[in-house]
Design an enzyme around this catalytic site. Structure first.
Site, PDB file in Angstrom:
ATOM      1  N   PHE A 135       0.864  -1.179   0.000  1.00 52.58           N
ATOM      2  CA  PHE A 135       0.000   0.000   0.000  1.00 52.58           C
ATOM      3  C   PHE A 135       0.896   1.223   0.000  1.00 52.58           C
ATOM      4  O   PHE A 135       1.588   1.499   0.990  1.00 52.58           O
ATOM      5  CB  PHE A 135      -0.889  -0.037   1.246  1.00 52.58           C
ATOM      6  CG  PHE A 135      -1.922   1.047   1.331  1.00 52.58           C
ATOM      7  CD1 PHE A 135      -3.168   0.881   0.735  1.00 52.58           C
ATOM      8  CD2 PHE A 135      -1.686   2.204   2.051  1.00 52.58           C
ATOM      9  CE1 PHE A 135      -4.145   1.860   0.842  1.00 52.58           C
ATOM     10  CE2 PHE A 135      -2.656   3.193   2.158  1.00 52.58           C
ATOM     11  CZ  PHE A 135      -3.892   3.015   1.551  1.00 52.58           C
ATOM     12  N   THR A 138       2.544   6.807   1.719  1.00 48.70           N
ATOM     13  CA  THR A 138       3.550   7.663   2.338  1.00 48.70           C
ATOM     14  C   THR A 138       4.690   7.968   1.382  1.00 48.70           C
ATOM     15  O   THR A 138       5.132   7.105   0.623  1.00 48.70           O
ATOM     16  CB  THR A 138       4.102   6.986   3.600  1.00 48.70           C
ATOM     17  OG1 THR A 138       3.028   6.737   4.505  1.00 48.70           O
ATOM     18  CG2 THR A 138       5.141   7.853   4.278  1.00 48.70           C
ATOM     19  N   GLU A 139       5.179   9.195   1.450  1.00 46.99           N
ATOM     20  CA  GLU A 139       6.306   9.631   0.635  1.00 46.99           C
ATOM     21  C   GLU A 139       7.427  10.137   1.544  1.00 46.99           C
ATOM     22  O   GLU A 139       7.199  10.372   2.733  1.00 46.99           O
ATOM     23  CB  GLU A 139       5.862  10.722  -0.351  1.00 46.99           C
ATOM     24  CG  GLU A 139       4.801  10.224  -1.325  1.00 46.99           C
ATOM     25  CD  GLU A 139       4.490  11.214  -2.444  1.00 46.99           C
ATOM     26  OE1 GLU A 139       5.056  12.328  -2.419  1.00 46.99           O
ATOM     27  OE2 GLU A 139       3.698  10.858  -3.333  1.00 46.99           O
ATOM     28  N   SER A 144       2.263  12.383   7.653  1.00 50.55           N
ATOM     29  CA  SER A 144       1.038  12.812   8.319  1.00 50.55           C
ATOM     30  C   SER A 144       0.171  13.714   7.451  1.00 50.55           C
ATOM     31  O   SER A 144      -0.996  13.924   7.757  1.00 50.55           O
ATOM     32  CB  SER A 144       1.374  13.540   9.629  1.00 50.55           C
ATOM     33  OG  SER A 144       1.995  12.658  10.545  1.00 50.55           O
ATOM     34  N   ILE A 169       7.269   1.618   2.838  1.00 48.02           N
ATOM     35  CA  ILE A 169       6.198   0.778   2.313  1.00 48.02           C
ATOM     36  C   ILE A 169       6.458  -0.681   2.696  1.00 48.02           C
ATOM     37  O   ILE A 169       7.389  -1.313   2.187  1.00 48.02           O
ATOM     38  CB  ILE A 169       6.077   0.923   0.785  1.00 48.02           C
ATOM     39  CG1 ILE A 169       6.007   2.413   0.385  1.00 48.02           C
ATOM     40  CG2 ILE A 169       4.882   0.145   0.276  1.00 48.02           C
ATOM     41  CD1 ILE A 169       4.876   3.179   1.037  1.00 48.02           C
ATOM     42  N   THR A 170       5.650  -1.202   3.600  1.00 47.57           N
ATOM     43  CA  THR A 170       5.792  -2.598   4.019  1.00 47.57           C
ATOM     44  C   THR A 170       5.517  -3.530   2.841  1.00 47.57           C
ATOM     45  O   THR A 170       4.546  -3.341   2.100  1.00 47.57           O
ATOM     46  CB  THR A 170       4.827  -2.915   5.165  1.00 47.57           C
ATOM     47  OG1 THR A 170       5.169  -2.111   6.297  1.00 47.57           O
ATOM     48  CG2 THR A 170       4.897  -4.384   5.564  1.00 47.57           C
ATOM     49  N   CYS A 244      -8.899   3.038   4.119  1.00 47.89           N
ATOM     50  CA  CYS A 244      -8.021   1.875   4.246  1.00 47.89           C
ATOM     51  C   CYS A 244      -7.194   1.970   5.525  1.00 47.89           C
ATOM     52  O   CYS A 244      -7.016   0.971   6.246  1.00 47.89           O
ATOM     53  CB  CYS A 244      -7.109   1.769   3.035  1.00 47.89           C
ATOM     54  SG  CYS A 244      -7.974   1.642   1.451  1.00 47.89           S
ATOM     55  N   LEU A 344      13.733  -7.152  34.306  1.00 53.68           N
ATOM     56  CA  LEU A 344      14.546  -8.274  33.856  1.00 53.68           C
ATOM     57  C   LEU A 344      16.046  -8.032  34.036  1.00 53.68           C
ATOM     58  O   LEU A 344      16.852  -8.938  33.785  1.00 53.68           O
ATOM     59  CB  LEU A 344      14.269  -8.556  32.377  1.00 53.68           C
ATOM     60  CG  LEU A 344      12.841  -9.000  32.035  1.00 53.68           C
ATOM     61  CD1 LEU A 344      12.609  -8.925  30.541  1.00 53.68           C
ATOM     62  CD2 LEU A 344      12.598 -10.404  32.539  1.00 53.68           C
ATOM     63  N   GLU A 369       0.486   4.471  10.545  1.00 50.56           N
ATOM     64  CA  GLU A 369      -0.984   4.555  10.510  1.00 50.56           C
ATOM     65  C   GLU A 369      -1.485   5.724  11.356  1.00 50.56           C
ATOM     66  O   GLU A 369      -2.538   5.654  11.970  1.00 50.56           O
ATOM     67  CB  GLU A 369      -1.653   3.249  10.980  1.00 50.56           C
ATOM     68  CG  GLU A 369      -1.016   1.967  10.524  1.00 50.56           C
ATOM     69  CD  GLU A 369      -1.020   1.785   9.019  1.00 50.56           C
ATOM     70  OE1 GLU A 369      -1.496   2.673   8.300  1.00 50.56           O
ATOM     71  OE2 GLU A 369      -0.498   0.752   8.569  1.00 50.56           O
TER      72      GLU A 369
END
Length: 390
Positions: A135, A138-139, A144, A169-170, A244, A344, A369
């Site tokens: 998808f 974004t550039e 945003s 871009i995933t 989307c 931890l 997102e």
């Protein structure tokens, strides 16, 4: 001594989930335990994840576009999809991201805005994991503020010519089809770009400290020529990609809590086993105070997520409510992972335990997102009626 309870048992979360959705959740949890967790350390450390193999496995599992109806998709409830995201992100945010981008961004864009021809061509193969989508909104200079994008599509008789660059871009460099959003002389439009089209190129972004078990790419469109049929006919204006994004944000409402649950459960287990000054770390008041506070944050965030799931299943969920959930879930999950880490001790900085891996991943989830600030302003606009984005 009493029998220890998990954080969700303390809140009675299981009683809020119907049997069908619970069965789906348990199936995916078993899958992550058997097929994903054994490899997480290697994938994260190497930054090399077998996306195509995983996509086919996710297709067999039925989670790709699972909340969509028809075209080979499962048609589950929105709540079931959210719970699936929770279990996937309890393994790793990068793996949930793969599923979210495929189903809630690329597939949803085609399902919601595409022609019947586009749906039949792409969705069944994408649901099986045989075709991978990305998808591209974004550039490099516009995240945003997507309305400022520079990617442009111009007509040349019956052909569209796309020029521009997309970033972060995933799945971009492993995808078979890119859903690319671009300005036109009319409005912002979406285009389905097969990644073997001349002029399309993608490179994987290196040196990430977050979402290492995920492929993140930069796309370049250099006079990519597409037929008229490549345009998504039902999407006109920024409302198309934003719808989307809201689908993906809904998955994050649940997904981030998976990372938080895994961090907290691993930490509780550690404190029961780790002895200090002759007794388990869990037996000290300071430890129990920290674990209690984190459990309250996790449980209340989960109850909000389930309420939003009910609203979505009833067709009543509004964008500002999605922002409410995304902001709260990610912020609380990140705080929980960060607060678990020092409990931890030195062990907390290694990949032997999941908490710092989750914290690093959640730094990205907090931003993508919609940044926290964007969601705060969306909520503020709903509360006051005043637009404060500019």
């Amino acid at each position: 001594m009493t029998t220890p309870q998990t954080p969700f048992e303390l809140f009675g979360i299981d009683g809020l989930i119907d049997a069908t959705d619970a069965k789906i959740q348990n199936t995916i949890r078993d899958f992550t335990d058997d097929h994903l967790r054994p490899h997480l350390t290697d994938w994260y450390e190497s930054g090399d994840v077998p996306v195509r193999e995983l996509a086919r496995e996710f297709g067999k599992l039925g989670v790709l576009g699972m909340h969509l109806t028809g075209y080979g998709c499962e048609g589950t409830s929105a709540t079931a999809y959210g719970l699936a995201c929770l279990e996937l992100e309890a393994a790793d945010s990068g793996l949930r991201t793969l599923v979210s981008v495929q189903g809630s961004l690329a597939m949803y864009a085609i399902h919601r805005w595409g022609s019947e021809e586009q749906k039949h061509h792409w969705l069944p193969a994408m649901a099986r994991g045989e075709a991978i989508g990305c998808f591209a909104l974004t550039e490099p200079d516009f995240g945003s503020d997507p309305a400022g994008m520079r990617t442009y599509a111009r007509r040349d008789q019956s052909v569209w010519i796309l020029t521009g660059t997309k970033k972060w871009i995933t799945n971009g460099s492993v995808a078979d089809v890119a859903v690319v959003w671009a300005h036109t002389d009319d409005k912002i439009r979406g285009f389905l770009v097969p990644t073997d089209t001349p002029g399309f190129s993608a490179r994987q972004i290196p040196n990430k400290l977050s979402l290492r078990a995920s492929v993140t790419s930069e796309l370049v469109l250099d006079d990519v020529r597409l037929p008229e049929s490549a345009m998504l006919p039902e999407a006109a204006g920024l409302a198309g990609p934003l719808a989307c994004l809201n689908e993906a944000r809904f998955g994050i409402v649940f997904g981030a809590l998976g990372a938080a649950r895994d961090s907290l459960e691993a930490t509780i287990s550690y404190t029961l086993e780790r002895e200090i000054f002759g007794k388990p770390l869990a037996g000290y008041q300071a430890t129990q105070l920290k674990l209690s506070d984190m459990t309250v944050k996790l449980g209340t965030a989960m109850m909000l997520a389930l309420q939003l799931g009910r609203l979505k299943d009833a067709g009543q969920l509004r964008p500002e409510q999605i922002s409410l959930g995304k902001l709260n879930s990610v912020r609380e999950a990140l705080n929980i992972a960060r607060d678990c880490r020092p409990i931890l001790g030195a062990n907390g900085i290694t990949l032997d335990y999941p908490v710092l891996r989750h914290a690093n991943n959640l730094e990205s989830v907090l931003t993508y997102e919609g940044t926290a600030e964007i969601h705060q302003l969306t909520i503020g606009r709903a509360l006051t009626g005043q637009q404060a984005f500019r």
